[in-house]
Design an enzyme around this catalytic site. Structure first.
Site, PDB file in Angstrom:
ATOM      1  N   HIS A   1       0.835  -1.199   0.000  1.00 15.90           N
ATOM      2  CA  HIS A   1       0.000   0.000   0.000  1.00 15.90           C
ATOM      3  C   HIS A   1       0.875   1.257   0.000  1.00 15.90           C
ATOM      4  CE1 HIS A   1      -2.672  -2.927   2.312  1.00 15.90           C
ATOM      5  NE2 HIS A   1      -3.467  -2.577   1.332  1.00 15.90           N
TER       6      HIS A   1
ATOM      7  N   ASP B   1      -3.323  -7.092  -7.534  1.00 12.87           N
ATOM      8  CA  ASP B   1      -4.725  -7.401  -7.869  1.00 12.87           C
ATOM      9  C   ASP B   1      -4.918  -7.049  -9.348  1.00 12.87           C
ATOM     10  OD1 ASP B   1      -5.782  -8.050  -5.068  1.00 12.87           O
ATOM     11  OD2 ASP B   1      -4.767  -6.150  -4.773  1.00 12.87           O
TER      12      ASP B   1
HETATM   13  P1  AMP Z   1      -6.558  -3.582  -0.345  1.00 13.31           P
HETATM   14  O1  AMP Z   1      -6.377  -2.817   0.918  1.00 13.31           O
HETATM   15  O2  AMP Z   1      -6.179  -5.011  -0.250  1.00 13.31           O
HETATM   16  O3  AMP Z   1      -7.911  -3.337  -0.971  1.00 13.31           O
HETATM   17  O4  AMP Z   1      -5.509  -2.968  -1.374  1.00 13.31           O
HETATM   18  C1  AMP Z   1      -5.463  -1.578  -1.631  1.00 13.31           C
HETATM   19  C2  AMP Z   1      -4.542  -1.321  -2.790  1.00 13.31           C
HETATM   20  O5  AMP Z   1      -3.237  -1.800  -2.480  1.00 13.31           O
HETATM   21  C3  AMP Z   1      -4.985  -2.071  -4.063  1.00 13.31           C
HETATM   22  O6  AMP Z   1      -4.756  -1.235  -5.183  1.00 13.31           O
HETATM   23  C4  AMP Z   1      -4.073  -3.259  -4.060  1.00 13.31           C
HETATM   24  O7  AMP Z   1      -3.859  -3.788  -5.355  1.00 13.31           O
HETATM   25  C5  AMP Z   1      -2.804  -2.649  -3.509  1.00 13.31           C
HETATM   26  N1  AMP Z   1      -1.915  -3.688  -2.997  1.00 13.31           N
HETATM   27  C6  AMP Z   1      -2.223  -4.709  -2.154  1.00 13.31           C
HETATM   28  N2  AMP Z   1      -1.153  -5.517  -1.964  1.00 13.31           N
HETATM   29  C7  AMP Z   1      -0.149  -5.005  -2.718  1.00 13.31           C
HETATM   30  C8  AMP Z   1       1.198  -5.371  -2.964  1.00 13.31           C
HETATM   31  N3  AMP Z   1       1.753  -6.454  -2.402  1.00 13.31           N
HETATM   32  N4  AMP Z   1       1.943  -4.621  -3.806  1.00 13.31           N
HETATM   33  C9  AMP Z   1       1.403  -3.519  -4.389  1.00 13.31           C
HETATM   34  N5  AMP Z   1       0.130  -3.104  -4.203  1.00 13.31           N
HETATM   35  C10 AMP Z   1      -0.635  -3.834  -3.378  1.00 13.31           C
END
Ligand code: AMP
Length: 280
Positions: A37, A150
């Protein structure tokens, strides 16, 4: 860093910035923040004058049997992490702000959403597209940053932005990984020590599959090998391991095209569902 919970306050701050001619970058999240994030926050602060992150665990993207109630929540720690990264504002709306009483409108991206994850999480992208459309209307950013971790989500959001005429640039960020290759995810917190030791096999198998394909192994065979390796390592249910066109997400089964495609997988380790993907 300002912590904002109401739409009125959010809009008044963003309008003030826009009157000053400042550009606004936006990083939507569900909290439980990790280096993945924060790498998106870094992209935003590098490209935009002001950066807004949101933290909202969106109920409409969880099916009834999924982990909405147990999803990790650590708001104070998240705020500290964002502040340390130079985020200017964090928007933390209540459910009633995002889904006002009597709400019924939904956004769907039916074809892009039906691929890969679609059969396994049929509710998912409708919930994501709906909440991201709402957040885009609330924040009105110039750019929004999404993780390639994702991968299908990025394609769904890009489709929605074109179809609904949002004037927002979607910027994908590379997947942040642990030293052993495991893609960082808030859900990794669910893994036991034994499962955590098995988990990097997902990435390692995709990596090996990519090398096999580049060396001329037909996709069907290399993909079947990867599936077998992931199962053998201790994953209970390998839902898919596919080679897909990076834009349409259509499966590639025969010969590889001459442009980079994407290897993408989802599998269960105990009660935790992991996804990953790499460029081929
Ligand atoms: P989430 O909180 O899981 O909904 O993710 C929020 C954002 O962070 C989304 O755009 C995800 O794709 C991104 N994200 C989650 N994990 C990763 C990661 N390991 N590397 C880069 N971006 C990530």
């Amino acid at each position: 860093m300002q912590v904002v919970r109401t739409l009125e306050e959010l809009r008044s701050i963003v309008r003030g910035w826009k009157r000053e001619g400042l550009s606004v970058g936006f990083v939507p999240t569900m909290g439980a923040l990790h280096a993945g994030h924060l790498s998106l926050v870094d992209l935003s602060t590098a490209q935009c004058d002001r950066t807004i992150a949101s933290i909202f665990v969106n109920p409409t993207q969880f099916a009834p049997h999924e982990d909405l109630d147990s999803y990790p929540r650590q708001e104070q720690q998240d705020h500290d992490l964002l502040r340390g990264r130079g985020c200017d504002l964090v928007f933390c709306p209540e459910v009633s702000v995002m889904y006002p009483e009597g709400e019924e409108t939904r956004v769907s991206v039916p074809q892009m959403g039906a691929k890969l994850e679609g059969p396994f999480r049929p509710h998912f992208f409708g919930g994501v597209a709906t909440v991201v459309a709402k957040l885009f209307n609330q924040v009105e950013p110039d750019k929004a940053f999404f993780g390639e971790k994702d991968y299908q989500q990025v394609q769904v959001i890009k489709r929605m932005v074109i179809d609904l005429c949002f004037g927002i640039e979607i910027v994908p960020g590379p997947t942040a990984r642990a030293g052993d290759g495991l893609a960082l995810s808030s859900r990794n917190a669910y893994l036991s020590a034994v499962q955590r030791a098995i988990a990097p096999v997902l990435f390692a198998s995709l990596h090996r599959c990519a090398i096999r394909m580049r060396n001329g192994t037909p996709p069907e065979i290399a993909l079947a090998e990867a599936k077998a390796a992931i199962s053998k390592a201790g994953f209970e249910n390998v839902e898919y391991v596919d080679a897909v066109d990076p834009g349409t997400l259509d499966q590639i089964t025969d010969t590889l095209p001459d442009y980079p495609c994407r290897l993408i997988a989802a599998a269960w380790l105990g009660k935790t569902r992991l996804i990953d993907n790499i460029a081929l």
